[in-house]
Design a protein around this motif. Structure first.
Motif, short mmCIF file in Angstrom:
data_model
loop_
_atom_site.label_atom_id
_atom_site.label_comp_id
_atom_site.label_asym_id
_atom_site.label_seq_id
_atom_site.Cartn_x
_atom_site.Cartn_y
_atom_site.Cartn_z
N PRO A 1 2.83 8.16 21.56
CA PRO A 1 2.51 8.21 20.12
C PRO A 1 2.78 6.85 19.48
O PRO A 1 3.64 6.10 19.95
N PRO A 2 2.05 6.53 18.41
CA PRO A 2 2.29 5.25 17.74
C PRO A 2 3.64 5.24 17.03
O PRO A 2 4.14 6.28 16.61
N ALA A 3 4.22 4.06 16.92
CA ALA A 3 5.45 3.90 16.14
C ALA A 3 5.15 4.16 14.68
O ALA A 3 4.04 3.90 14.20
N LYS A 4 6.13 4.67 13.97
CA LYS A 4 5.93 5.00 12.56
C LYS A 4 6.79 4.07 11.69
O LYS A 4 7.94 3.81 12.01
N SER A 5 6.23 3.61 10.62
CA SER A 5 6.97 2.73 9.72
C SER A 5 7.96 3.56 8.92
O SER A 5 7.85 4.78 8.81
N GLY A 6 8.94 2.87 8.34
CA GLY A 6 9.94 3.56 7.55
C GLY A 6 10.81 2.56 6.82
O GLY A 6 10.56 1.35 6.84
N ASN A 7 11.85 3.06 6.17
CA ASN A 7 12.78 2.21 5.44
C ASN A 7 13.55 1.33 6.41
O ASN A 7 14.24 1.84 7.31
N ALA A 8 13.45 0.01 6.23
CA ALA A 8 14.05 -0.94 7.18
C ALA A 8 15.56 -0.78 7.27
O ALA A 8 16.14 -0.86 8.37
N ASP A 9 16.23 -0.55 6.15
CA ASP A 9 17.69 -0.39 6.17
C ASP A 9 18.09 0.89 6.91
O ASP A 9 19.06 0.90 7.67
N GLN A 10 17.33 1.95 6.68
CA GLN A 10 17.63 3.22 7.34
C GLN A 10 17.40 3.10 8.85
O GLN A 10 18.19 3.60 9.66
N ILE A 11 16.33 2.42 9.24
CA ILE A 11 16.03 2.21 10.66
C ILE A 11 17.14 1.39 11.32
O ILE A 11 17.60 1.70 12.42
N ALA A 12 17.60 0.33 10.64
CA ALA A 12 18.69 -0.50 11.17
C ALA A 12 19.97 0.32 11.33
O ALA A 12 20.69 0.18 12.33
N LYS A 13 20.24 1.18 10.35
CA LYS A 13 21.42 2.04 10.44
C LYS A 13 21.28 3.00 11.63
O LYS A 13 22.24 3.22 12.38
N GLY A 14 20.09 3.54 11.81
CA GLY A 14 19.84 4.44 12.93
C GLY A 14 20.01 3.75 14.26
O GLY A 14 20.56 4.34 15.20
N GLN A 15 19.57 2.51 14.35
CA GLN A 15 19.74 1.75 15.59
C GLN A 15 21.22 1.54 15.89
O GLN A 15 21.67 1.66 17.03
N GLN A 16 21.99 1.25 14.85
CA GLN A 16 23.44 1.04 15.03
C GLN A 16 24.11 2.35 15.49
O GLN A 16 24.93 2.35 16.40
N ILE A 17 23.75 3.46 14.87
CA ILE A 17 24.33 4.75 15.25
C ILE A 17 23.92 5.12 16.67
O ILE A 17 24.74 5.63 17.46
N SER A 18 22.68 4.83 17.02
CA SER A 18 22.19 5.10 18.37
C SER A 18 23.03 4.38 19.41
O SER A 18 23.37 4.93 20.46
N GLY A 19 23.39 3.13 19.10
CA GLY A 19 24.24 2.36 20.01
C GLY A 19 25.65 2.92 20.09
O GLY A 19 26.22 3.05 21.17
#
Length: 199
Positions: free
Chosen positions: A110-128
């Motif tokens: 599936p294609p990547a979906k755009s979103g709120n950059a700050d929320q995505i960055a926070k999600g990446q940090q939590i994922s780690g």
């Protein structure tokens, strides 16, 4: 008496092991072309291209085949519930499931979906912090029986994470339940936005 019980137990395990091995040896390899034919009913919700018609329904395109098979087995056995999936999975044989999984796994991601950059960055940090990539892969693309999260619908991911956190959806080994238990709603929203932004 102990000897008789032990002998029965050993023979029982040996019989079960032989049965499992024989079923693996004689199982036909997965057939994606046959899977496309068998998946006709699936297309109404999951799309012929594996991209769902609704954000509440998961995308199946490029999912690891074992992950799809594993979920279908859970629906068939009613360990997992979801809409009409239990009824749809009930008549499927193991071979049907492997074929359907092979078809959807063969489709482009599936294609990547755009979103709120700050929320995505926070999600990446939590994922780690939560070590999501240790099971779901470096870009959350899934592996073996572990689901692909990359490019999944944000709404679907939020619902599933909340269901796992609350215990409504039970994972078989408890790993996801443990990982989700400490997540806040904001954490879950951020994780879902991050996963959706990946391809």
């Amino acid at each position: 008496m102990k000897f008789v019980i032990s002998t029965k137990a050993i023979l029982g395990v040996a019989f079960f092991t032989a049965l499992c091995v024989s079923s693996v040896v004689y199982a036909a390899p997965p057939d994606a072309l046959a899977g496309k034919v068998k998946a006709q009913t699936c297309f109404a919700c999951h799309g012929e291209d594996g991209i769902s018609i609704s954000p509440d329904i998961p995308n199946l395109a490029a999912q690891p085949p074992l992950s799809i098979t594993f979920q279908l087995i859970q629906f068939r056995g009613q360990q997992r519930r979801g809409g009409a999936m239990e009824a749809l999975a009930a008549p499927l044989s193991d071979q049907d499931m492997r074929d359907i999984a092979a078809y959807f796994a063969s489709l482009p991601a599936p294609p990547a979906k755009s979103g709120n950059a700050d929320q995505i960055a926070k999600g990446q940090q939590i994922s780690g912090t939560q070590y999501c990539n240790s099971c779901h892969g470096p870009q959350l693309q899934g592996q073996k029986h572990i689901a692909r999260l990359a490019g999944q619908s944000k709404e679907y991911l939020i619902t599933q994470l909340k269901n796992i956190r609350s215990g409504v959806r039970i994972d078989m080994d408890g790993t996801m339940g443990s990982a989700a238990r400490g997540l806040s709603d904001d954490d879950i929203d951020a994780l879902a936005a991050y996963a959706a932004s990946l391809k």
